[in-house]
Scaffold this active site. Structure first.
Site, PDB file in Angstrom:
ATOM      1  N   HIS A 124       0.869  -1.180   0.000  1.00  0.00           N
ATOM      2  CA  HIS A 124       0.000   0.000   0.000  1.00  0.00           C
ATOM      3  C   HIS A 124       0.907   1.232   0.000  1.00  0.00           C
ATOM      4  O   HIS A 124       2.013   1.188   0.538  1.00  0.00           O
ATOM      5  CB  HIS A 124      -0.834  -0.053   1.280  1.00  0.00           C
ATOM      6  CG  HIS A 124      -1.899   0.986   1.410  1.00  0.00           C
ATOM      7  ND1 HIS A 124      -1.650   2.274   1.818  1.00  0.00           N
ATOM      8  CD2 HIS A 124      -3.239   0.910   1.217  1.00  0.00           C
ATOM      9  CE1 HIS A 124      -2.786   2.948   1.867  1.00  0.00           C
ATOM     10  NE2 HIS A 124      -3.768   2.141   1.504  1.00  0.00           N
ATOM     11  N   ASP A 201       2.763  -4.586   8.111  1.00  0.00           N
ATOM     12  CA  ASP A 201       1.590  -3.748   7.925  1.00  0.00           C
ATOM     13  C   ASP A 201       0.370  -4.657   8.064  1.00  0.00           C
ATOM     14  O   ASP A 201       0.056  -5.429   7.155  1.00  0.00           O
ATOM     15  CB  ASP A 201       1.654  -3.094   6.532  1.00  0.00           C
ATOM     16  CG  ASP A 201       0.342  -2.435   6.117  1.00  0.00           C
ATOM     17  OD1 ASP A 201      -0.654  -2.535   6.867  1.00  0.00           O
ATOM     18  OD2 ASP A 201       0.315  -1.821   5.037  1.00  0.00           O
ATOM     19  N   GLN A 204      -4.842  -4.921   6.932  1.00  0.00           N
ATOM     20  CA  GLN A 204      -5.839  -5.862   6.402  1.00  0.00           C
ATOM     21  C   GLN A 204      -5.856  -7.187   7.157  1.00  0.00           C
ATOM     22  O   GLN A 204      -6.902  -7.824   7.244  1.00  0.00           O
ATOM     23  CB  GLN A 204      -5.569  -6.144   4.911  1.00  0.00           C
ATOM     24  CG  GLN A 204      -5.765  -4.953   4.005  1.00  0.00           C
ATOM     25  CD  GLN A 204      -7.209  -4.465   3.941  1.00  0.00           C
ATOM     26  OE1 GLN A 204      -8.147  -5.221   4.147  1.00  0.00           O
ATOM     27  NE2 GLN A 204      -7.377  -3.185   3.667  1.00  0.00           N
ATOM     28  N   LYS A 227     -10.649  -0.444  10.351  1.00  0.00           N
ATOM     29  CA  LYS A 227     -10.803  -1.669   9.550  1.00  0.00           C
ATOM     30  C   LYS A 227     -11.083  -2.871  10.448  1.00  0.00           C
ATOM     31  O   LYS A 227     -11.290  -3.983   9.987  1.00  0.00           O
ATOM     32  CB  LYS A 227      -9.537  -1.925   8.739  1.00  0.00           C
ATOM     33  CG  LYS A 227      -9.306  -0.866   7.658  1.00  0.00           C
ATOM     34  CD  LYS A 227      -8.058  -1.168   6.868  1.00  0.00           C
ATOM     35  CE  LYS A 227      -7.515   0.032   6.153  1.00  0.00           C
ATOM     36  NZ  LYS A 227      -8.161   0.318   4.869  1.00  0.00           N
ATOM     37  N   CYS A 365      -4.841   2.432  -3.569  1.00  0.00           N
ATOM     38  CA  CYS A 365      -3.594   2.973  -2.990  1.00  0.00           C
ATOM     39  C   CYS A 365      -2.443   2.003  -3.182  1.00  0.00           C
ATOM     40  O   CYS A 365      -1.576   1.841  -2.304  1.00  0.00           O
ATOM     41  CB  CYS A 365      -3.741   3.302  -1.512  1.00  0.00           C
ATOM     42  SG  CYS A 365      -4.928   4.594  -1.190  1.00  0.00           S
TER      43      CYS A 365
HETATM   44  N1  PMP Z   1      -1.940  -0.751   4.558  1.00  0.00           N
HETATM   45  C1  PMP Z   1      -2.912  -1.475   4.001  1.00  0.00           C
HETATM   46  C2  PMP Z   1      -2.619  -2.862   3.513  1.00  0.00           C
HETATM   47  C3  PMP Z   1      -4.187  -0.936   3.882  1.00  0.00           C
HETATM   48  O1  PMP Z   1      -5.167  -1.646   3.316  1.00  0.00           O
HETATM   49  C4  PMP Z   1      -4.438   0.377   4.358  1.00  0.00           C
HETATM   50  C5  PMP Z   1      -5.801   1.016   4.217  1.00  0.00           C
HETATM   51  N2  PMP Z   1      -6.389   0.848   2.945  1.00  0.00           N
HETATM   52  C6  PMP Z   1      -3.389   1.072   4.946  1.00  0.00           C
HETATM   53  C7  PMP Z   1      -2.172   0.478   5.044  1.00  0.00           C
HETATM   54  C8  PMP Z   1      -3.558   2.462   5.474  1.00  0.00           C
HETATM   55  O2  PMP Z   1      -4.444   2.464   6.546  1.00  0.00           O
HETATM   56  P1  PMP Z   1      -5.020   3.833   7.107  1.00  0.00           P
HETATM   57  O3  PMP Z   1      -5.516   4.596   5.931  1.00  0.00           O
HETATM   58  O4  PMP Z   1      -6.114   3.400   8.035  1.00  0.00           O
HETATM   59  O5  PMP Z   1      -3.902   4.510   7.821  1.00  0.00           O
END
Ligand code: PMP
Length: 407
Positions: A124, A201, A204, A227, A365
């Protein structure tokens, strides 16, 4: 899954019981964010109505109550991740802030010109850009381990990229764009055998499986509350005590100090050293309520149920010849990313919305992942603990409708 009563579970989520464009809402955008059970919504209301004050400061009763609730939430997150100590749990805004904290605090203090950070090609943006920024600041280099056409990490290439200059490995536990669940234990063993720390990270992964940071032996773990069926604006950075102790503060301000003079400031102990300013008190407490709720269902039961949902959705998707699944890794979480021949994902998303079905269409993203697969975007259905097999049938009927309209 024995004893998994999804109808009962759905009763806990008020927002699910509504119509969108005259059709019952089918919410399949859980990878973007999840809905909140009554337990979380009620918790927020209860704390603001009864217990709310600033934490760690006042001697008065409400401040003491808020502090106790806030610290109890930290202990809930400690247990949820099976961290050794509650002071290894730092409350942050979310995964993005957690990774930026490690990049700026750990990264900036450790990295020298020519040092390397190793990530993967399925990250991401929030696990790419913070490292690019710290590389620019320090002269370090960002290395990227490749993936294959299934969306699996090429582990042998990953190993080859671990060099004597690698200072940190930062890898997504479960990909939001592809669903791939990475072989994180193997990754951590390879890195640790060279004394390289690993950040996972977990944005998910945390909502979909049991996460045990001691068993994984990861050095850092980042997650987002929103999430995880909790509020927005709150998340967790888990860090091993030895790293957090050694790292300089990320931000300066109140609460993170022990003593301030104009000559010298002494920093506070963990975890407060990393929690400058008034924290997101009530949302942290409500995140504790969210993990309490998840544990009444059980993360293993959720993982097993969602795995059945994913298998069913995958089988049904194979019945549609115009549909291509993007991300066919061996181990996957409950995410179905796909494209339809000659139909833009945004059109898929728009037509499905008119049928009451919420999916995500875009680059998720993860633009480098889109580039790798040669698509501008994908449509993504991502499942959560409250989704049903019937909803997957509705999705597949919807996709056939999209093909009819544009066919
Ligand atoms: N890493 C992953 C794999 C994600 O799916 C996301 C959110 N789509 C993020 C990081 C970023 O999370 P946040 O926007 O809640 O900071």
């Amino acid at each position: 899954v024995a004893g998994y009563d999804v109808a009962r579970i759905r009763e806990d989520f008020p927002i699910l019981h509504q119509e969108v464009h005259g059709k019952p809402l089918v919410y399949l955008d859980n990878g973007a964010t999840t809905h909140k059970p009554k337990a979380v919504i009620d918790c927020i209301r209860r704390v603001y109505e009864n217990d709310y004050s600033n934490v760690h400061r006042g001697v008065h009763t409400l401040s003491q109550r808020s502090t106790d609730l806030f610290e109890a939430a930290r202990e809930k997150m400690q247990k949820f991740l099976n961290a050794r100590h509650s002071h290894e749990i730092v409350f942050v805004r979310g995964t993005t802030e957690a990774i930026n904290l490690v990049a700026q605090s750990f990264g900036r203090s450790v990295l020298k010109e020519g040092d390397e950070i190793l990530i993967t090609a399925m990250e991401h943006h929030s696990n790419i850009v913070p490292w690019q920024m710290v590389c620019e600041q320090t002269g370090a280099k960002l290395k990227v381990a490749p993936i294959d056409r299934n969306g699996d990490l090429q582990l042998d290439e990953f190993e080859r990229l671990l060099s004597p200059r690698t200072r940190l490995v930062s890898v997504v536990h479960m990909s939001n764009a592809l669903g791939t669940i990475n072989p994180v234990k193997a990754i951590i063993e390879l890195a640790h055998s060279r004394e390289i720390p690993v950040l996972l990270d977990g944005a998910q992964a945390a909502p979909h499986m049991t996460v045990d940071v001691q068993d994984l032996d990861c050095d850092f773990y980042a997650l987002s509350g929103h999430k995880l069926y909790g509020p927005t604006g709150i998340g967790v950075l888990y860090g091993k005590e030895k790293w957090l102790e050694a790292m300089p503060p990320y931000q300066g301000g109140g609460d993170m100090i022990r003593r301030v003079t104009f000559d010298k400031t002494e920093y506070n102990t963990l975890p407060f050293k990393f929690e400058a300013g008034t924290p997101n008190i009530v949302d942290a407490i409500a995140l504790g309520a969210a993990v309490d709720y998840l544990q009444t269902i059980g993360m293993d039961a959720i993982a097993a149920y969602e795995n059945q949902l994913l298998q069913y959705a995958t089988e049904r998707a194979f019945e549609i010849p115009q549909l291509t699944i993007v991300g066919t890794a061996e181990r996957k979480g409950a995410i179905l990313s796909f494209t339809l021949e000659r139909i833009h994902p945004h059109d898929i998303g728009t037509i499905l919305d008119h049928l009451g079905i919420a999916i995500r269409a875009g680059h998720h993203c993860a633009m480098p992942v889109m580039d790798f697969f040669g698509v501008p975007a994908t449509a993504r259905a991502s499942f959560g603990l409250y989704n049903t097999f019937e909803e997957i049938d509705i999705l597949m009927d919807g996709i056939r409708k999209v093909i009819e309209v544009f066919g």
